[in-house]
Design a protein around this motif. Structure first.
Motif, mmCIF file in Angstrom:
data_model
loop_
_atom_site.group_PDB
_atom_site.id
_atom_site.type_symbol
_atom_site.label_atom_id
_atom_site.label_comp_id
_atom_site.label_asym_id
_atom_site.label_seq_id
_atom_site.Cartn_x
_atom_site.Cartn_y
_atom_site.Cartn_z
ATOM 1 N N ASP A 51 -3.709 -9.623 -1.874
ATOM 2 C CA ASP A 51 -2.741 -10.722 -1.858
ATOM 3 C C ASP A 51 -1.310 -10.198 -2.019
ATOM 4 O O ASP A 51 -0.375 -10.707 -1.387
ATOM 5 C CB ASP A 51 -3.059 -11.715 -2.986
ATOM 6 N N ALA A 52 -1.168 -9.149 -2.843
ATOM 7 C CA ALA A 52 0.166 -8.578 -3.046
ATOM 8 C C ALA A 52 0.696 -7.895 -1.782
ATOM 9 O O ALA A 52 1.913 -7.793 -1.585
ATOM 10 C CB ALA A 52 0.134 -7.586 -4.204
ATOM 11 N N LEU A 53 -0.220 -7.452 -0.923
ATOM 12 C CA LEU A 53 0.159 -6.723 0.296
ATOM 13 C C LEU A 53 0.160 -7.610 1.539
ATOM 14 O O LEU A 53 0.420 -7.126 2.639
ATOM 15 C CB LEU A 53 -0.799 -5.550 0.523
ATOM 16 N N ARG A 54 -0.120 -8.891 1.367
ATOM 17 C CA ARG A 54 -0.289 -9.765 2.534
ATOM 18 C C ARG A 54 1.050 -10.038 3.215
ATOM 19 O O ARG A 54 2.027 -10.441 2.570
ATOM 20 C CB ARG A 54 -0.949 -11.071 2.106
ATOM 21 N N ASP A 55 1.081 -9.796 4.516
ATOM 22 C CA ASP A 55 2.293 -10.039 5.303
ATOM 23 C C ASP A 55 2.435 -11.548 5.510
ATOM 24 O O ASP A 55 1.528 -12.193 6.044
ATOM 25 C CB ASP A 55 2.171 -9.323 6.657
ATOM 26 N N PRO A 56 3.559 -12.149 5.109
ATOM 27 C CA PRO A 56 3.695 -13.614 5.233
ATOM 28 C C PRO A 56 3.714 -14.100 6.679
ATOM 29 O O PRO A 56 3.440 -15.271 6.947
ATOM 30 C CB PRO A 56 5.034 -13.900 4.537
ATOM 31 N N THR A 57 4.034 -13.195 7.610
ATOM 32 C CA THR A 57 4.072 -13.603 9.025
ATOM 33 C C THR A 57 2.689 -13.596 9.650
ATOM 34 O O THR A 57 2.265 -14.567 10.282
ATOM 35 C CB THR A 57 5.008 -12.680 9.826
ATOM 36 N N THR A 58 1.952 -12.496 9.465
ATOM 37 C CA THR A 58 0.633 -12.360 10.098
ATOM 38 C C THR A 58 -0.502 -12.806 9.182
ATOM 39 O O THR A 58 -1.630 -13.007 9.641
ATOM 40 C CB THR A 58 0.387 -10.893 10.483
#
Length: 400
Positions: A122-129
């Motif tokens: 969740d900390a590494l999740r790209d908000p765009t993709t």
């Protein structure tokens, strides 16, 4: 032309071969060959002693005892003396808050629960993709204690999973590995699902152990794929996989069924010394480079039907214990079956050999069938042994 080799009639067989030599370039006549082992089941494995050697990195040491003086092997989080798993709750939250898409991580030796992994993702999740995105990921010798869910994850840098233990199901479907992916000596205790993943650089699975099913359907290996000495205990799927670089499967053991149907090997592939204990399927597979199956043991049915070998196909000293199915196979380069042992039926019906078909010193212990096969090169049979009938007709020999 139909040629029947009678049981035990060496002189008549040799005479028939001599009579057909002028039209088929058959060169050779007749000679003989042996077997394999197992071990007793059901014995409990002794519990391994804790390794007294500390890791090469500064480690956590949580839970150390006189019997296990090293304790937790997880690497320190920068600025702390504990690994991520044993960091106090508030300090862990602060660390995770410093991460973002594309961050580099180093969690070597760390025990990672399913919940902790989800928090990292969740900390590494790209908000765009909405896909988690790692930079360089160091997980060497870590233990994933629950399901390891890396579906649709992107690794921008190297992904280091060397000597990792996956206690639960490991899922990497549709993952993208842009750098080197190292799974050398990794242990997958349950199923491993890696289908439709893309490895853009070298993928290293040497000496990895898969205890459950291994699903690598439609995987793309753009660099080299190394599986030397890997062990697959469950059923294994490489159907429709694409190997754009060298594929190394020497000394691999497949305990369950293995499927490479419609796989595309765009460069050389090496299965030398591999063991297939159950059914193996290479139906409609394409081999663009040299295909090496020397000294392979096929204990189950081997199905190569409709496969295409665009370069040399080398099965020298292989053993087929059950049916060897090469129906409608196309051999564009030399097809070498020298010193092969066919313990059951050898089926080459409707196969096409565009170059030489080499069967010197081969042993056919059961039926050998070549009906409707076409051979454009020489057919080499020096000291081949046909212990039962061989049906070579109608056989088209188009060589000079």
């Amino acid at each position: 032309m139909a040629i029947q080799f009678g049981r035990g009639d060496g002189s008549r067989t040799a005479r028939t071969l001599r009579q057909t030599r002028s039209r088929c370039n058959l060169r050779g006549w007749i000679g003989n060959y042996p077997a394999v082992l197992d071990r007793p089941p059901g014995m409990p494995q002794p519990r391994p002693e804790p390794d007294p050697t500390p890791p090469a990195w500064p480690h956590c040491g949580h839970g150390s005892t006189p019997d296990d003086p090293v304790g937790c092997r997880g690497i320190h989080i920068p600025g702390h003396t504990a690994c991520l798993a044993h960091l106090a709750g508030a300090e862990r939250d602060v660390y995770l808050g410093t991460l973002g898409p594309g961050a580099d991580l180093d969690h070597r030796g760390t025990p990672i629960t399913e919940d902790l992994l989800n928090r990292i993702l969740d900390a590494l999740r790209d908000p765009t993709t909405l896909r988690p995105r790692f930079g360089t990921a160091w997980f060497e010798s870590a233990t994933f204690e629950g399901m390891a869910q890396f579906e649709s994850v992107t690794f921008e840098g190297a992904a280091m999973f060397e000597s990792v233990v996956f206690e639960g199901i490991a899922r990497f479907p549709a993952a993208i590995f842009k750098g080197t992916a190292r799974f050398h000596s990794a242990t997958f205790k349950k199923a491993a699902w890696i289908g439709s993943a893309t490895f853009k650089d070298t993928a290293q699975f040497e000496s990895a152990v898969f205890h459950g099913a291994a699903g690598l359907r439609s995987v793309t290996f753009e660099g080299g794929a190394g599986f030397k000495s890997a062990m697959f205990h469950g059923d294994t799927e490489f159907e429709s996989a694409t190997f754009q670089g060298l594929a190394q499967f020497e000394l691999v053991t497949f305990e369950g069924d293995a499927g490479f149907g419609r796989a595309a090997f765009q460069r050389s592939v090496n299965f030398k010394g591999a063991t297939f204990r159950k059914t193996i399927r290479f139906a409609s597979a394409t081999f663009a480079g040299v295909a090496r199956f020397a000294s392979v043991t096929f204990e189950g049915i081997a199905l190569f039907s409709d496969a295409t070998f665009e370069n040399s196909a080398l099965f020298i000293s292989a053993t087929f214990q059950l049916t060897a199915g090469f129906l409608s196979v196309t051999f564009d380069g030399t097809a070498s079956f020298q010193s092969v042992t066919f313990e059951s039926s050898a089926l080459f019906t409707s196969a096409t050999f565009h170059s030489n078909a080499e069967f010197q010193w081969a042993t056919f212990q059961d039926d050998a069938r070549f009906e409707s096969a076409t051979i454009y090169g020489d057919t080499l049979l020096e000291q081949a042994v046909f212990e039962r009938s061989a049906n070579l007709g109608p056989l088209v020999c188009a060589g000079g």
